[in-house]
Design a protein around this motif. Structure first.
Motif, PDB file in Angstrom:
ATOM      1  N   ALA A  52       0.828  -1.206   0.000  1.00 37.77           N
ATOM      2  CA  ALA A  52       0.000   0.000   0.000  1.00 37.77           C
ATOM      3  C   ALA A  52       0.862   1.255   0.000  1.00 37.77           C
ATOM      4  CB  ALA A  52      -0.929  -0.007   1.217  1.00 37.77           C
ATOM      5  N   SER A  53       1.942   1.236   0.760  1.00 32.89           N
ATOM      6  CA  SER A  53       2.850   2.385   0.789  1.00 32.89           C
ATOM      7  C   SER A  53       3.509   2.589  -0.570  1.00 32.89           C
ATOM      8  CB  SER A  53       3.928   2.172   1.864  1.00 32.89           C
ATOM      9  OG  SER A  53       3.362   2.051   3.149  1.00 32.89           O
ATOM     10  N   SER A  54       3.848   1.492  -1.243  1.00 31.63           N
ATOM     11  CA  SER A  54       4.465   1.582  -2.570  1.00 31.63           C
ATOM     12  C   SER A  54       3.495   2.183  -3.584  1.00 31.63           C
ATOM     13  CB  SER A  54       4.926   0.198  -3.023  1.00 31.63           C
ATOM     14  OG  SER A  54       5.511   0.238  -4.300  1.00 31.63           O
ATOM     15  N   LEU A  55       2.223   1.805  -3.487  1.00 37.86           N
ATOM     16  CA  LEU A  55       1.215   2.365  -4.385  1.00 37.86           C
ATOM     17  C   LEU A  55       0.966   3.836  -4.080  1.00 37.86           C
ATOM     18  CD1 LEU A  55      -1.333  -0.595  -4.360  1.00 37.86           C
ATOM     19  CD2 LEU A  55       0.002   0.159  -6.335  1.00 37.86           C
ATOM     20  N   ALA A  56       0.903   4.168  -2.791  1.00 37.56           N
ATOM     21  CA  ALA A  56       0.628   5.552  -2.405  1.00 37.56           C
ATOM     22  C   ALA A  56       1.736   6.491  -2.842  1.00 37.56           C
ATOM     23  CB  ALA A  56       0.430   5.635  -0.888  1.00 37.56           C
ATOM     24  N   SER A  57       2.970   5.995  -2.878  1.00 33.55           N
ATOM     25  CA  SER A  57       4.108   6.835  -3.284  1.00 33.55           C
ATOM     26  C   SER A  57       4.350   6.804  -4.785  1.00 33.55           C
ATOM     27  CB  SER A  57       5.377   6.368  -2.559  1.00 33.55           C
ATOM     28  OG  SER A  57       5.757   5.067  -2.993  1.00 33.55           O
ATOM     29  N   ALA A  58       3.511   6.064  -5.521  1.00 34.76           N
ATOM     30  CA  ALA A  58       3.640   5.932  -6.973  1.00 34.76           C
ATOM     31  C   ALA A  58       4.910   5.177  -7.374  1.00 34.76           C
ATOM     32  CB  ALA A  58       3.583   7.281  -7.667  1.00 34.76           C
ATOM     33  N   SER A 116      -8.409   4.472  -7.948  1.00 37.44           N
ATOM     34  CA  SER A 116      -8.751   5.146  -9.204  1.00 37.44           C
ATOM     35  C   SER A 116      -8.327   4.312 -10.409  1.00 37.44           C
ATOM     36  CB  SER A 116      -8.074   6.518  -9.255  1.00 37.44           C
ATOM     37  OG  SER A 116      -6.653   6.387  -9.120  1.00 37.44           O
ATOM     38  N   ASP A 117      -7.186   3.665 -10.323  1.00 36.46           N
ATOM     39  CA  ASP A 117      -6.715   2.822 -11.422  1.00 36.46           C
ATOM     40  C   ASP A 117      -7.570   1.571 -11.567  1.00 36.46           C
ATOM     41  OD1 ASP A 117      -4.700   4.618 -11.905  1.00 36.46           O
ATOM     42  OD2 ASP A 117      -3.166   3.495 -10.802  1.00 36.46           O
ATOM     43  N   ALA A 118      -7.945   0.977 -10.445  1.00 37.38           N
ATOM     44  CA  ALA A 118      -8.766  -0.235 -10.493  1.00 37.38           C
ATOM     45  C   ALA A 118     -10.127   0.057 -11.109  1.00 37.38           C
ATOM     46  CB  ALA A 118      -8.921  -0.807  -9.089  1.00 37.38           C
ATOM     47  N   GLU A 119     -10.724   1.186 -10.732  1.00 36.83           N
ATOM     48  CA  GLU A 119     -12.030   1.553 -11.291  1.00 36.83           C
ATOM     49  C   GLU A 119     -11.899   1.875 -12.782  1.00 36.83           C
ATOM     50  OE1 GLU A 119     -14.195   3.431  -7.321  1.00 36.83           O
ATOM     51  OE2 GLU A 119     -13.074   4.739  -8.675  1.00 36.83           O
ATOM     52  N   LYS A 120     -10.828   2.545 -13.159  1.00 36.15           N
ATOM     53  CA  LYS A 120     -10.621   2.875 -14.563  1.00 36.15           C
ATOM     54  C   LYS A 120     -10.426   1.619 -15.412  1.00 36.15           C
ATOM     55  CE  LYS A 120      -6.640   4.389 -15.756  1.00 36.15           C
ATOM     56  NZ  LYS A 120      -5.422   5.245 -15.878  1.00 36.15           N
ATOM     57  N   GLY A 122     -11.728  -1.257 -14.779  1.00 44.77           N
ATOM     58  CA  GLY A 122     -12.887  -2.132 -14.684  1.00 44.77           C
ATOM     59  C   GLY A 122     -12.650  -3.364 -13.827  1.00 44.77           C
ATOM     60  N   ASP A 123     -11.731  -3.285 -12.862  1.00 41.98           N
ATOM     61  CA  ASP A 123     -11.442  -4.429 -11.992  1.00 41.98           C
ATOM     62  C   ASP A 123     -12.551  -4.621 -10.962  1.00 41.98           C
ATOM     63  OD1 ASP A 123      -8.970  -4.810 -13.254  1.00 41.98           O
ATOM     64  OD2 ASP A 123      -7.981  -3.379 -11.914  1.00 41.98           O
ATOM     65  N   ASP A 124     -12.700  -5.846 -10.505  1.00 44.61           N
ATOM     66  CA  ASP A 124     -13.602  -6.131  -9.387  1.00 44.61           C
ATOM     67  C   ASP A 124     -12.914  -5.708  -8.097  1.00 44.61           C
ATOM     68  OD1 ASP A 124     -15.584  -7.226 -10.997  1.00 44.61           O
ATOM     69  OD2 ASP A 124     -14.698  -9.226 -10.924  1.00 44.61           O
ATOM     70  N   VAL A 125     -13.426  -4.685  -7.450  1.00 46.04           N
ATOM     71  CA  VAL A 125     -12.836  -4.172  -6.212  1.00 46.04           C
ATOM     72  C   VAL A 125     -13.496  -4.891  -5.032  1.00 46.04           C
ATOM     73  CG1 VAL A 125     -12.429  -2.143  -4.777  1.00 46.04           C
ATOM     74  CG2 VAL A 125     -12.370  -1.947  -7.278  1.00 46.04           C
ATOM     75  N   LEU A 126     -12.746  -5.719  -4.359  1.00 52.61           N
ATOM     76  CA  LEU A 126     -13.280  -6.505  -3.248  1.00 52.61           C
ATOM     77  C   LEU A 126     -13.118  -5.793  -1.909  1.00 52.61           C
ATOM     78  CD1 LEU A 126     -11.968 -10.048  -4.265  1.00 52.61           C
ATOM     79  CD2 LEU A 126     -14.138  -8.954  -4.849  1.00 52.61           C
ATOM     80  N   ALA A 127     -12.154  -4.906  -1.797  1.00 45.76           N
ATOM     81  CA  ALA A 127     -11.929  -4.185  -0.538  1.00 45.76           C
ATOM     82  C   ALA A 127     -11.104  -2.942  -0.827  1.00 45.76           C
ATOM     83  CB  ALA A 127     -11.208  -5.066   0.473  1.00 45.76           C
ATOM     84  N   VAL A 128     -11.232  -1.952   0.045  1.00 51.78           N
ATOM     85  CA  VAL A 128     -10.478  -0.708  -0.073  1.00 51.78           C
ATOM     86  C   VAL A 128      -9.716  -0.479   1.230  1.00 51.78           C
ATOM     87  CG1 VAL A 128     -10.589   1.789  -0.385  1.00 51.78           C
ATOM     88  CG2 VAL A 128     -12.134   0.300  -1.671  1.00 51.78           C
ATOM     89  N   ILE A 129      -8.416  -0.250   1.120  1.00 51.02           N
ATOM     90  CA  ILE A 129      -7.587   0.050   2.288  1.00 51.02           C
ATOM     91  C   ILE A 129      -7.559   1.562   2.455  1.00 51.02           C
ATOM     92  CG2 ILE A 129      -5.281  -0.098   3.287  1.00 51.02           C
ATOM     93  CD1 ILE A 129      -4.831  -2.624   1.644  1.00 51.02           C
ATOM     94  N   LYS A 130      -8.095   2.043   3.560  1.00 50.09           N
ATOM     95  CA  LYS A 130      -8.139   3.479   3.812  1.00 50.09           C
ATOM     96  C   LYS A 130      -6.992   3.961   4.688  1.00 50.09           C
ATOM     97  CE  LYS A 130     -13.161   4.006   3.346  1.00 50.09           C
ATOM     98  NZ  LYS A 130     -14.402   4.512   3.999  1.00 50.09           N
ATOM     99  N   GLY A 131      -6.395   3.067   5.441  1.00 49.56           N
ATOM    100  CA  GLY A 131      -5.308   3.461   6.324  1.00 49.56           C
ATOM    101  C   GLY A 131      -4.653   2.247   6.939  1.00 49.56           C
ATOM    102  N   TRP A 132      -3.501   2.462   7.532  1.00 48.31           N
ATOM    103  CA  TRP A 132      -2.796   1.353   8.159  1.00 48.31           C
ATOM    104  C   TRP A 132      -1.923   1.879   9.291  1.00 48.31           C
ATOM    105  CZ3 TRP A 132      -2.145   2.702   2.983  1.00 48.31           C
ATOM    106  CH2 TRP A 132      -0.991   3.415   2.674  1.00 48.31           C
ATOM    107  N   GLY A 133      -1.518   0.975  10.134  1.00 47.54           N
ATOM    108  CA  GLY A 133      -0.643   1.331  11.246  1.00 47.54           C
ATOM    109  C   GLY A 133       0.197   0.138  11.654  1.00 47.54           C
TER     110      GLY A 133
END
Length: 215
Positions: A52-58, A116-120, A122-133
């Motif tokens: 998730a951190s890798s995706l968030a940092s592009a 945003s990429d998954a929706e663009k 057309g992927d099946d989104v099974l869960a969304v990670i909003k935060g982590w610790g």
């Protein structure tokens, strides 16, 4: 043949956990970071947080994050009072008769993208990670193998503050749930401590606790 260097080399890269992620990347022809994460029971979730951190940092556009636990040959275990294994092979998490856990074998993997990429795509989104610790207990516990409610509460606080959600809106919490008399109680206490702090206006406005810790 144990004395054949070639056989020893193949045995090592086929069995040593350090090579598992890069072997998957080689087999699937995947570029980008290929990192094996080992943090005992939290390895799978730690890998997901790294993804998730890798995706968030592009740094990456898609991540495969997973974990495996395989014991071979699996011959069972010997019970000893005071350790974590169940005396009768039954796990009773958060039950008054909880008396130990049973370890199993499994393999799991998730594919992660920015929403945003998954929706663009057309992927099946099974869960969304909003935060982590993530956190650690340091020496603030009875011993190395013992859990700490304070360390767990810090990770929960960080995740909820990053998510910017009302803690009382959470309807389901998945726990470690070792089903041990000590572990389950400490885990619940960590949740109570985190919720108490998040519900206190003066404390809820403070920055994430991770900014005050060292790594």
């Amino acid at each position: 043949e144990p004395l054949d260097p070639g056989s020893c080399f193949l045995t090592e890269i086929g069995n040593e956990k350090d090579y598992i992620s890069s072997r998957v990347s080689f087999g699937l022809d995947i570029l980008g970071p290929s990192v094996t994460v080992t943090s005992a029971c939290s390895s799978g979730l730690s890998a997901i947080i790294q993804g998730a951190s890798s995706l968030a940092s592009a740094e990456t556009d898609m991540v495969l994050a997973g974990a495996s636990a395989l014991t071979f040959p699996n011959l069972g275990y010997l019970y000893e009072t005071g350790l974590v294994s169940s005396p009768d092979g039954i796990v009773r998490p958060f039950d008054e008769s909880a008396n130990g856990t049973v370890f199993g074998d499994s393999v799991g993997c998730v594919v992660m993208k920015r929403l945003s990429d998954a929706e663009k795509d057309g992927d099946d989104v099974l869960a969304v990670i909003k935060g982590w610790g993530q956190s650690n207990d340091g020496r603030q516990k009875a011993g190395y193998a013992a859990p700490s409610s304070y360390g767990q509460s810090l990770a929960i606080e960080d995740a909820m503050r990053m998510s910017k959600i009302d803690p009382d809106s959470v309807s389901y919490i998945e726990c470690h749930a070792t089903a041990t008399g000590i572990g389950d109680g400490i885990e619940v206490m960590g949740l109570v401590q985190a919720y108490d702090r998040l519900r206190t206006p003066a404390l809820a406005s403070q920055p994430c606790s991770s900014s005050k810790r060292t790594a």
